[in-house]
Design a protein around this motif. Structure first.
Motif, mmCIF file in Angstrom:
data_model
loop_
_atom_site.group_PDB
_atom_site.id
_atom_site.type_symbol
_atom_site.label_atom_id
_atom_site.label_comp_id
_atom_site.label_asym_id
_atom_site.label_seq_id
_atom_site.Cartn_x
_atom_site.Cartn_y
_atom_site.Cartn_z
ATOM 1 N N ASN A 9 0.000 8.554 -40.578
ATOM 2 C CA ASN A 9 -0.215 7.267 -39.920
ATOM 3 C C ASN A 9 -0.555 7.470 -38.438
ATOM 4 N N THR A 10 0.180 8.355 -37.780
ATOM 5 C CA THR A 10 -0.054 8.626 -36.359
ATOM 6 C C THR A 10 -1.466 9.151 -36.114
ATOM 7 N N LEU A 11 -1.984 9.926 -37.061
ATOM 8 C CA LEU A 11 -3.319 10.505 -36.916
ATOM 9 C C LEU A 11 -4.427 9.563 -37.376
ATOM 10 N N GLY A 12 -4.073 8.299 -37.621
ATOM 11 C CA GLY A 12 -5.098 7.284 -37.811
ATOM 12 C C GLY A 12 -5.403 6.864 -39.230
ATOM 13 N N HIS A 13 -4.650 7.366 -40.203
ATOM 14 C CA HIS A 13 -4.897 6.995 -41.595
ATOM 15 C C HIS A 13 -3.699 6.202 -42.123
ATOM 16 N N LYS A 14 -3.931 4.938 -42.509
ATOM 17 C CA LYS A 14 -2.855 4.054 -42.969
ATOM 18 C C LYS A 14 -2.620 4.210 -44.477
ATOM 19 N N LEU A 15 -2.799 5.415 -44.965
ATOM 20 C CA LEU A 15 -2.728 5.692 -46.402
ATOM 21 C C LEU A 15 -1.403 5.291 -47.019
ATOM 22 N N PHE A 16 -0.321 5.469 -46.280
ATOM 23 C CA PHE A 16 1.011 5.234 -46.837
ATOM 24 C C PHE A 16 1.726 4.045 -46.199
ATOM 25 N N GLU A 17 1.010 3.238 -45.436
ATOM 26 C CA GLU A 17 1.637 2.115 -44.745
ATOM 27 C C GLU A 17 1.228 0.804 -45.394
ATOM 28 N N GLY A 18 2.202 0.067 -45.907
ATOM 29 C CA GLY A 18 1.921 -1.229 -46.501
ATOM 30 C C GLY A 18 1.437 -2.215 -45.455
ATOM 31 N N LEU A 19 0.699 -3.227 -45.891
ATOM 32 C CA LEU A 19 0.147 -4.191 -44.949
ATOM 33 C C LEU A 19 1.230 -5.010 -44.259
ATOM 34 N N LYS A 20 2.187 -5.531 -45.036
ATOM 35 C CA LYS A 20 3.267 -6.323 -44.450
ATOM 36 C C LYS A 20 4.319 -6.606 -45.506
ATOM 37 N N ASP A 21 5.578 -6.518 -45.129
ATOM 38 C CA ASP A 21 6.660 -6.884 -46.043
ATOM 39 C C ASP A 21 7.068 -8.318 -45.732
ATOM 40 N N ILE A 22 6.595 -9.254 -46.557
ATOM 41 C CA ILE A 22 6.854 -10.674 -46.310
ATOM 42 C C ILE A 22 8.337 -11.004 -46.361
ATOM 43 N N GLN A 23 9.115 -10.199 -47.106
ATOM 44 C CA GLN A 23 10.552 -10.469 -47.212
ATOM 45 C C GLN A 23 11.256 -10.310 -45.871
ATOM 46 N N GLU A 24 10.685 -9.514 -44.969
ATOM 47 C CA GLU A 24 11.316 -9.243 -43.679
ATOM 48 C C GLU A 24 10.877 -10.231 -42.590
ATOM 49 N N MET A 25 10.008 -11.186 -42.934
ATOM 50 C CA MET A 25 9.442 -12.067 -41.927
ATOM 51 C C MET A 25 10.180 -13.388 -41.841
ATOM 52 N N GLU A 26 10.191 -13.957 -40.645
ATOM 53 C CA GLU A 26 10.719 -15.301 -40.445
ATOM 54 C C GLU A 26 9.761 -16.302 -41.090
ATOM 55 N N SER A 27 10.296 -17.414 -41.578
ATOM 56 C CA SER A 27 9.466 -18.384 -42.293
ATOM 57 C C SER A 27 8.357 -18.957 -41.420
ATOM 58 N N ASP A 28 8.596 -19.094 -40.101
ATOM 59 C CA ASP A 28 7.561 -19.658 -39.237
ATOM 60 C C ASP A 28 6.513 -18.632 -38.819
ATOM 61 N N SER A 29 6.637 -17.389 -39.331
ATOM 62 C CA SER A 29 5.634 -16.362 -39.080
ATOM 63 C C SER A 29 4.612 -16.282 -40.208
ATOM 64 N N ILE A 30 4.810 -17.070 -41.251
ATOM 65 C CA ILE A 30 3.882 -17.121 -42.377
ATOM 66 C C ILE A 30 2.992 -18.344 -42.195
ATOM 67 N N PHE A 31 1.686 -18.150 -42.338
ATOM 68 C CA PHE A 31 0.730 -19.223 -42.101
ATOM 69 C C PHE A 31 0.057 -19.640 -43.406
ATOM 70 N N TYR A 32 -0.325 -20.915 -43.451
ATOM 71 C CA TYR A 32 -0.896 -21.496 -44.665
ATOM 72 C C TYR A 32 -2.214 -22.187 -44.337
ATOM 73 N N ILE A 33 -3.062 -22.256 -45.356
ATOM 74 C CA ILE A 33 -4.325 -22.985 -45.203
ATOM 75 C C ILE A 33 -4.706 -23.569 -46.552
ATOM 76 N N GLU A 34 -5.175 -24.790 -46.543
ATOM 77 C CA GLU A 34 -5.659 -25.432 -47.764
ATOM 78 C C GLU A 34 -7.013 -26.058 -47.475
ATOM 79 N N GLY A 35 -7.851 -26.123 -48.514
ATOM 80 C CA GLY A 35 -9.170 -26.717 -48.331
ATOM 81 C C GLY A 35 -9.726 -27.208 -49.643
ATOM 82 N N SER A 36 -10.945 -27.684 -49.591
ATOM 83 C CA SER A 36 -11.604 -28.171 -50.798
ATOM 84 C C SER A 36 -11.969 -27.004 -51.710
ATOM 85 N N ARG A 37 -12.333 -27.325 -52.934
ATOM 86 C CA ARG A 37 -12.778 -26.334 -53.927
ATOM 87 C C ARG A 37 -11.693 -25.325 -54.287
ATOM 88 N N GLY A 38 -10.440 -25.757 -54.203
ATOM 89 C CA GLY A 38 -9.338 -24.934 -54.694
ATOM 90 C C GLY A 38 -8.724 -23.970 -53.714
#
Length: 278
Positions: free
Chosen positions: A156-185
């Motif tokens: 990871n330090t050398l620039g390759h995110k091969l083993f790093e997950g994007l984000k653990d949502i379980q560790e986040m505060e509820s107001d740190s999660i964003f939502y969007i809704e629109g037409s066509r589903g």
């Protein structure tokens, strides 16, 4: 609890884009980063003739790709890959400074690295087969697991995110999660990270797009569908895994099927936009 780490980088040729070694304080492992064009010059590095694991990094079908391997003579194996594999442009090699890695150890490490990379799904894995798991003692497993933990941090330090997950949502505060809704589903949720904006698994994107949708966005949308990162289920376009975008607006464009300002359209549970929280 995490603690600070000291990592020492040595530019072998005095070139920041060339060969380098990477060492971690109080660790017997040693890492090399070697550009493909510099592999033949490494015949002067006698410790590369030892047992180790390696990762070949490059691109395949417009996606980041990696091949994970092991060898009892890493330098010799890399010579083979120069002749046989053309996708890669850089290799990371991990060996032991005290020559304490044997064949069983590196087979164990290779298997664990493959499994982790396959779970994270950041890179396209080009291994033809799943590396077999070797049988080692409990004490050796503990030692190798610690080695693997340090190895992943250095990758990871050398620039390759091969083993790093994007984000653990379980560790986040509820107001740190964003939502969007629109037409066509369109109905999605996402989070900001230090790399960009992540649209989370099980989100829905618009089933159709507006006529003014750009060719670039069409290509991105089609790529995600063809790679099964987005699948059509019961008429809905469902996100099958977390997907990283360069910005909130890039994510909103994809989700809504139109041009969108992600700073204002992504809102948290309190109806605060990203701009509101800036």
């Amino acid at each position: 609890m995490k603690f600070g780490k000291t990592i020492k980088l040595f530019l072998i040729d005095g070139d920041p884009s060339g060969r380098l070694t990477c060492e971690l304080s109080n660790w017997t492992g040693l890492a090399y980063r070697i550009p493909r064009t510099e592999v033949k010059r490494c015949k002067d590095r006698s410790n590369l003739n030892s047992t180790g694991v390696y990762m070949l990094f490059g691109r395949s079908e417009d996606a980041d790709a990696v091949y994970i391997g092991e060898a009892e003579d890493v330098y010799k194996r890399l010579q083979d890959h120069l002749r046989e594999k053309d996708f890669w442009n850089e290799v990371l090699v991990f060996i032991s400074k005290d020559e304490n890695l044997n064949k069983a150890h590196i087979k164990y490490i290779e298997n664990k690295l493959y499994e982790k990379a396959q779970t994270i799904k950041r890179y396209k894995l080009l291994n033809g087969n799943i590396p077999p798991m070797s049988s080692i003692s409990e004490s050796d497993r503990a030692e190798m697991d610690e080695y693997i933990s340090n190895l992943m941090m250095i990758v990871n330090t050398l620039g390759h995110k091969l083993f790093e997950g994007l984000k653990d949502i379980q560790e986040m505060e509820s107001d740190s999660i964003f939502y969007i809704e629109g037409s066509r589903g369109a109905k999605a949720k996402g989070v900001q990270t230090h790399e960009g904006f992540v649209v989370l698994k099980d989100s829905r994107i618009a089933t159709t797009v507006v006529p003014s949708y750009s060719e670039r966005l069409h290509a991105k949308r089609n790529f995600l569908i063809q790679s099964n990162e987005i699948e059509i289920i019961d008429g809905e376009y469902v996100v099958m895994q977390d997907i990283l975008f360069s910005s909130p607006s890039a994510a909103a464009d994809l989700v809504t099927g139109r041009s969108a300002n992600g700073l204002t359209e992504w809102k948290n549970i309190n109806q605060q936009s990203i701009r509101d929280l800036s």
